[in-house]
Write a protein that holds these residues in place. Structure first.
Motif, PDB file in Angstrom:
ATOM      1  N   VAL A 264     -26.253  25.513  12.894  1.00 36.28           N
ATOM      2  CA  VAL A 264     -26.069  25.021  14.259  1.00 36.28           C
ATOM      3  C   VAL A 264     -26.034  23.503  14.290  1.00 36.28           C
ATOM      4  CG1 VAL A 264     -27.153  24.874  16.541  1.00 36.28           C
ATOM      5  CG2 VAL A 264     -27.052  27.068  15.346  1.00 36.28           C
ATOM      6  N   LEU A 265     -26.976  22.857  13.606  1.00 38.14           N
ATOM      7  CA  LEU A 265     -27.028  21.398  13.612  1.00 38.14           C
ATOM      8  C   LEU A 265     -25.925  20.791  12.757  1.00 38.14           C
ATOM      9  CD1 LEU A 265     -30.882  20.767  13.467  1.00 38.14           C
ATOM     10  CD2 LEU A 265     -29.358  20.634  15.430  1.00 38.14           C
ATOM     11  N   LEU A 266     -25.580  21.451  11.679  1.00 37.30           N
ATOM     12  CA  LEU A 266     -24.510  20.948  10.829  1.00 37.30           C
ATOM     13  C   LEU A 266     -23.193  20.910  11.594  1.00 37.30           C
ATOM     14  CD1 LEU A 266     -23.677  20.003   8.002  1.00 37.30           C
ATOM     15  CD2 LEU A 266     -23.369  22.391   7.365  1.00 37.30           C
ATOM     16  N   ALA A 267     -22.869  21.994  12.300  1.00 39.42           N
ATOM     17  CA  ALA A 267     -21.625  22.049  13.061  1.00 39.42           C
ATOM     18  C   ALA A 267     -21.726  21.291  14.373  1.00 39.42           C
ATOM     19  CB  ALA A 267     -21.244  23.505  13.335  1.00 39.42           C
ATOM     20  N   GLY A 268     -22.890  21.392  15.028  1.00 36.93           N
ATOM     21  CA  GLY A 268     -23.019  20.829  16.363  1.00 36.93           C
ATOM     22  C   GLY A 268     -23.210  19.340  16.399  1.00 36.93           C
ATOM     23  N   VAL A 269     -23.804  18.756  15.337  1.00 37.76           N
ATOM     24  CA  VAL A 269     -24.118  17.328  15.362  1.00 37.76           C
ATOM     25  C   VAL A 269     -23.568  16.583  14.151  1.00 37.76           C
ATOM     26  CG1 VAL A 269     -25.963  15.612  15.515  1.00 37.76           C
ATOM     27  CG2 VAL A 269     -26.225  17.811  16.666  1.00 37.76           C
ATOM     28  N   LEU A 270     -23.833  17.068  12.935  1.00 39.94           N
ATOM     29  CA  LEU A 270     -23.489  16.277  11.753  1.00 39.94           C
ATOM     30  C   LEU A 270     -21.991  16.012  11.639  1.00 39.94           C
ATOM     31  CD1 LEU A 270     -26.471  16.871  10.985  1.00 39.94           C
ATOM     32  CD2 LEU A 270     -25.692  17.027   8.610  1.00 39.94           C
ATOM     33  N   LEU A 271     -21.165  16.995  11.985  1.00 39.54           N
ATOM     34  CA  LEU A 271     -19.725  16.766  11.923  1.00 39.54           C
ATOM     35  C   LEU A 271     -19.298  15.692  12.921  1.00 39.54           C
ATOM     36  CD1 LEU A 271     -18.273  20.390  11.622  1.00 39.54           C
ATOM     37  CD2 LEU A 271     -19.272  18.930   9.862  1.00 39.54           C
ATOM     38  N   LYS A 272     -20.021  15.588  14.048  1.00 41.59           N
ATOM     39  CA  LYS A 272     -19.670  14.617  15.080  1.00 41.59           C
ATOM     40  C   LYS A 272     -19.978  13.193  14.651  1.00 41.59           C
ATOM     41  CE  LYS A 272     -18.989  18.381  17.299  1.00 41.59           C
ATOM     42  NZ  LYS A 272     -19.370  19.284  16.208  1.00 41.59           N
ATOM     43  N   MET A 273     -20.884  13.044  13.691  1.00 39.73           N
ATOM     44  CA  MET A 273     -21.214  11.707  13.213  1.00 39.73           C
ATOM     45  C   MET A 273     -20.008  11.039  12.577  1.00 39.73           C
ATOM     46  SD  MET A 273     -24.954  12.745  11.681  1.00 39.73           S
ATOM     47  CE  MET A 273     -25.075  11.298  10.651  1.00 39.73           C
ATOM     48  N   GLY A 274     -19.174  11.826  11.874  1.00 37.35           N
ATOM     49  CA  GLY A 274     -17.972  11.269  11.263  1.00 37.35           C
ATOM     50  C   GLY A 274     -16.947  10.845  12.292  1.00 37.35           C
ATOM     51  N   THR A 275     -16.648  11.715  13.255  1.00 34.05           N
ATOM     52  CA  THR A 275     -15.635  11.372  14.253  1.00 34.05           C
ATOM     53  C   THR A 275     -16.137  10.281  15.198  1.00 34.05           C
ATOM     54  OG1 THR A 275     -16.421  13.259  15.557  1.00 34.05           O
ATOM     55  CG2 THR A 275     -14.505  13.610  14.171  1.00 34.05           C
ATOM     56  N   TYR A 276     -17.442  10.260  15.504  1.00 32.68           N
ATOM     57  CA  TYR A 276     -17.999   9.180  16.318  1.00 32.68           C
ATOM     58  C   TYR A 276     -17.811   7.839  15.623  1.00 32.68           C
ATOM     59  CZ  TYR A 276     -21.546   6.083  18.310  1.00 32.68           C
ATOM     60  OH  TYR A 276     -22.199   5.003  18.861  1.00 32.68           O
ATOM     61  N   GLY A 277     -18.042   7.805  14.306  1.00 35.85           N
ATOM     62  CA  GLY A 277     -17.857   6.557  13.574  1.00 35.85           C
ATOM     63  C   GLY A 277     -16.425   6.056  13.630  1.00 35.85           C
ATOM     64  N   LEU A 278     -15.461   6.972  13.609  1.00 32.96           N
ATOM     65  CA  LEU A 278     -14.059   6.550  13.719  1.00 32.96           C
ATOM     66  C   LEU A 278     -13.805   5.845  15.047  1.00 32.96           C
ATOM     67  CD1 LEU A 278     -12.262   9.742  12.312  1.00 32.96           C
ATOM     68  CD2 LEU A 278     -12.577   7.557  11.147  1.00 32.96           C
TER      69      LEU A 278
END
Length: 526
Positions: A264-278
């Motif tokens: 849940v956290l891997l899909a819900g938050v960690l993936l967003k860290m990459g796109t947020y950085g972009l």
């Protein structure tokens, strides 16, 4: 409000430190209950602070950085403890706090690595104190990633999450958990190292690591070559975490092996860290370099959308022995492809769509992984062939509430209008239809067509999954035995995600009103 933002980061850090102290008692079962209750209390307090932060946020000026703290931290390196939130980061902070609280609430009744009573399959009781300490440390890193405004602090927060997630997979996961955890950390560490080189190049040329100052300069003082090199390094590093095709291969193994709350956290938050950085770093800091690389990012995004959907179709067909957790992991490659396509368009419409899709994916995929975790708990497997037929799930007959939630999450994921999954994908394709000046419109229209094909393929595999898992095999007699339907702690953990998925779909202005001014500010030299 800056004190509230600081408290968001300090509170889970103190909670993680408390798990090292001998304050939980000597009796193992009681100590585990107290540790898990601490996890729920701390993450609940963080969620309340996040709600207070959102309530105190000036919604009339979402482009302005608010609740800021800016003090010198490492003068020798010109690194500052710079924190703040705007319309881009606030929804992600709220999403992070919500998902971590729901996962903590779920874990209090269902500790990963054990059965419903907390007993491990090998007879050993999983360490609740260690789990809570790592879980709270993971929350610190996730929240800090969306709150810091210094490139080196961003890198530090980006790295903090890796070790806790590694151990959550390796210790509390299942199946081939050690190889999956090793692949996860090797891929992400390598990507982070490449990203750090890009940060150091920018800092050495611009004389500062402050993200606000760099965004205000909007590339001034950085040559075109420097911008392209820095943008390439940062883009590759963030694309690993996003994950973008073809740097995604760590994701299916990690999701398959991870415990339910880890997925849940891997899909819900960690993936967003990459796109947020972009969005936070590339668009305002190195705009010329980003514009040069945007067509390639769009191409990889379009391929990822189609590839992820085709991989899911292959896993969903009868006889493929496809794992349902693995299928949802591959679906994330396709869904995050829409996010990357929206960012690559370099338009306010596309970037807003990307940010909306980020939140929608976190809500919907978080719910899906909760549901698959429940199925695996009840049936001992997430194999699709086992979950269909007379001896399988047939959820509409055996557990109708879980079946209804699974069907709801599936149609939300395929982008049904009126639910959260619709708006982000639609706006991302609109952005590709009319990309920013200087980008090839025929190329991006081609990417849009491929993305449209991906939506059709997405609908196909998700409907196949619902048919097989919820309805069973029509050639076999209907099952007469029952399994446990929705339990109270599951209802409490999952209902907010379903409700917010519906709310975001019916009221998209709730998110777009926050992100649109901030996005225009970043694209215009914020």
């Amino acid at each position: 409000m800056n004190a509230v933002l600081i408290a968001l980061l300090v509170l889970p850090l103190l909670g993680a430190a408390l798990t090292l102290a001998p304050v939980f008692g000597r009796e193992p079962a009681a100590a585990d209950r107290r540790a898990l209750r601490l996890n729920t209390v701390v993450t609940g307090a963080v969620l309340l602070l996040t709600v207070a932060l959102a309530a105190g946020f000036d919604h009339d000026e979402p482009a302005r950085m608010q609740a800021t703290t800016d003090v010198s931290w490492i003068p020798a390196l010109n690194v500052r403890l710079h924190l703040g939130v705007d319309g881009v980061s606030l929804p992600l902070i709220v999403l992070t706090a919500l998902l971590t609280f729901l996962c903590a609430l779920y874990s209090e009744k269902r500790l990963p690595g054990g059965d419903a009573r907390g007993e491990a399959a090998d007879g050993r009781r999983p360490s609740a104190k260690a789990f809570v300490g790592l879980f709270l440390l993971l929350e610190v890193g996730m929240l800090a990633t969306f709150a810091v405004l210094d490139l080196l602090l961003f890198f530090l927060a980006f790295e903090i999450v890796l070790i806790p997630m590694y151990f959550l997979i390796a210790r509390w996961g299942s199946g081939a958990k050690a190889p999956a955890a090793n692949r996860f950390i090797l891929y992400t560490l390598l990507g982070s190292a490449v990203m750090l080189l890009g940060f150091l190049l920018i800092g050495s040329k611009a004389g500062t690591f402050d993200m606000q100052a760099l965004a205000a300069a909007h590339g001034n003082g950085l040559s075109h070559t420097t911008q392209v090199i820095a943008a390439l390094a940062i883009m590759v590093g963030l694309a690993v975490k996003a994950p973008a095709w073809p740097l995604h291969s760590w994701l299916p193994d990690a999701h398959t092996a991870a415990p339910t709350v880890g997925s849940v956290l891997l899909a819900g938050v960690l993936l967003k860290m990459g796109t947020y950085g972009l969005v936070r770093v590339l668009l305002p800091v190195v705009p010329d370099g980003t514009a040069t690389l945007a067509p390639y990012l769009g191409a990889f995004a379009a391929v990822g959308i189609v590839y992820g959907s085709l991989a899911c179709l292959a896993l969903a067909r009868p006889g493929a022995r496809g794992d349902l957790k693995r299928l949802i992991a591959y679906s994330s490659v396709g869904h995050m492809g829409f996010v990357l396509l929206g960012i690559a368009s370099l338009t306010p419409v596309g970037v807003n769509g990307a940010l909306f899709a980020n939140i929608a994916h976190g809500l919907i995929t978080g719910l899906l992984f909760f549901l698959v975790g429940a199925l695996k708990d009840r049936y001992g497997t997430a194999d699709l062939d086992t979950l269909s037929g007379a001896t399988g799930a047939a959820l509409y007959g055996r557990a109708p509430r879980i079946g209804a939630l699974l069907a709801f999450a599936a149609v939300a994921s395929l982008g049904l209008p009126g639910l959260a999954g619709f708006w982000g994908e639609l706006l991302a394709m609109f952005g590709a239809f009319d990309p920013a000046d200087g980008l090839s419109r025929p190329a991006f229209v081609t990417y849009m067509v491929l993305a449209g094909l991906g939506t059709l393929l997405t609908a196909a595999y998700l409907l196949i999954v619902v048919k097989r898992v919820c309805m069973g095999d029509p050639k076999q007699p209907a099952p007469v035995d029952q399994v446990a339907d929705l339990r109270p702690y599951e209802a409490v953990s999952w209902t907010p995600l379903a409700a917010l998925t519906l709310l975001a779909g019916l009221w998209p202005a709730l998110l777009l009103g926050l992100s649109d001014p901030a996005v225009k500010h970043l694209l215009g030299g914020g």
